[in-house]
Scaffold this active site. Sequence first.
Site, PDB file in Angstrom:
ATOM      1  N   GLY A   1      89.248 -14.520  43.082  1.00 25.32           N
ATOM      2  CA  GLY A   1      89.333 -15.266  41.822  1.00 25.32           C
ATOM      3  C   GLY A   1      88.691 -16.639  41.960  1.00 25.32           C
ATOM      4  O   GLY A   1      88.437 -17.110  43.074  1.00 25.32           O
TER       5      GLY A   1
ATOM      6  N   ASP B   1     100.028 -15.155  46.827  1.00 27.52           N
ATOM      7  CA  ASP B   1      99.575 -13.795  47.117  1.00 27.52           C
ATOM      8  C   ASP B   1     100.712 -12.829  46.762  1.00 27.52           C
ATOM      9  O   ASP B   1     101.773 -12.851  47.394  1.00 27.52           O
ATOM     10  CB  ASP B   1      99.241 -13.705  48.615  1.00 27.52           C
ATOM     11  CG  ASP B   1      98.765 -12.327  49.022  1.00 27.52           C
ATOM     12  OD1 ASP B   1      98.914 -11.364  48.227  1.00 27.52           O
ATOM     13  OD2 ASP B   1      98.250 -12.200  50.156  1.00 27.52           O
TER      14      ASP B   1
ATOM     15  N   TYR C   1      90.631   1.283  47.736  1.00 25.01           N
ATOM     16  CA  TYR C   1      90.865   0.870  46.343  1.00 25.01           C
ATOM     17  C   TYR C   1      91.455   2.034  45.549  1.00 25.01           C
ATOM     18  O   TYR C   1      92.493   1.906  44.900  1.00 25.01           O
ATOM     19  CB  TYR C   1      89.537   0.432  45.736  1.00 25.01           C
ATOM     20  CG  TYR C   1      89.621  -0.126  44.335  1.00 25.01           C
ATOM     21  CD1 TYR C   1      90.368  -1.264  44.049  1.00 25.01           C
ATOM     22  CD2 TYR C   1      88.908   0.479  43.292  1.00 25.01           C
ATOM     23  CE1 TYR C   1      90.413  -1.775  42.759  1.00 25.01           C
ATOM     24  CE2 TYR C   1      88.946  -0.039  42.004  1.00 25.01           C
ATOM     25  CZ  TYR C   1      89.700  -1.162  41.744  1.00 25.01           C
ATOM     26  OH  TYR C   1      89.742  -1.679  40.471  1.00 25.01           O
TER      27      TYR C   1
ATOM     28  N   THR D   1      83.630  -2.589  33.092  1.00 20.72           N
ATOM     29  CA  THR D   1      83.716  -3.643  32.075  1.00 20.72           C
ATOM     30  C   THR D   1      82.814  -4.796  32.495  1.00 20.72           C
ATOM     31  O   THR D   1      82.623  -5.036  33.688  1.00 20.72           O
ATOM     32  CB  THR D   1      85.176  -4.122  31.946  1.00 20.72           C
ATOM     33  OG1 THR D   1      85.984  -3.005  31.570  1.00 20.72           O
ATOM     34  CG2 THR D   1      85.332  -5.202  30.895  1.00 20.72           C
TER      35      THR D   1
END
Length: 330
Positions: A40, A60, A149, A179
Amino acid sequence: MPKKERVLITGAAGFIGSHLCDRFLSEGYHVIGMDNLITGDLRNIEHLFRLPDFEFYHHDVSKFVHVPGSLKYILHFASPASPIDYLKIPIQTLKVGSLGTHNLLGLARSKKARILVASTSEVYGDPLVHPQPETYYGNVNPIGPRGVYDEAKRFQEAITMAYHTYHKLETRIVRIFNTYGPRMRLNDGRVLPAFIGQALRGEDLTVFGDGSQTRSFCFIDDLIEGIYRLLLSDYPYPVNIGNPDEITILQFAQEIIKLTGTSQKIVYKPLPVDDPKQRQPDITKAREILGWEPKVSRQEGLRITYEYFKSLPEETLYHREHKNFEQHIQ
Ligand code: UDP
């Protein structure tokens, strides 16, 4: 004045998380953003820090999560989300989808909050059914590079459903397809920032494989609307949110060349391991249950996104490594 309802958004400094923060603030909520800032970027939410209804926790979520006070909703959007990221930080990717989700489900239980978790079209792996409906179980390689993932997100769905069934927790699961839009990281390896970055730097566009693999790209504003509607619905099972407008990666490269006016050419690079050959959401459920479908055309969405990338400081174009990776590898 009645007290505002409070929402926790994890992954708040990320691409999707930051847009969710904007949306919930504009809907009149008090937003608590949480992020460990591995992938981020605080610049995505810098404009929110002056607002009295925004708070930020640098934390976290794979570790115990504590938030004082009440919570109406929790939206779990913390996770690395590009193949390059989860190749570099595979353990963190597994932890945030599994341990992180467990912690947030526990928090939701203790706060009697409704929780929405961000799942992904990656749960379908390299799909053998096309387009992909929610009823398709997928074709995932658990031990390939994407396995960290894909399997974390599959576990996330399983534990979320278990909390729904056994603890009667109010849960929502969104399966997000590709996206794009402003605040994507320019150098995260994803195809759209990769192509636009290459065009802006005057480099050739790298198409992986022969470019015949397909993707279906959804503009961020459409995605956020779909997520918002799903959260407010009473539907606890997974819902695909994405744009069914499918395109090959080669055609996509040609569109970016046209959009940017670059004089560079297309060069071909090897296809990454387990790269899905096709991907297109079946959004029948979203249409029927949420009355949702995408509104922004790729032409319009790409124009807005290109303007955003052009507006970034020039050095961003050459900043290949994310600054926080190394210090977080553990
Ligand atoms: N891709 C490409 N060139 C790039 C980056 C990606 O051709 O420079 C391809 C990639 O192999 C994949 C598609 O674009 O087939 C979408 O990749 P991305 O990483 O954006 O997302 P995902 O594979 O998770 O859909």
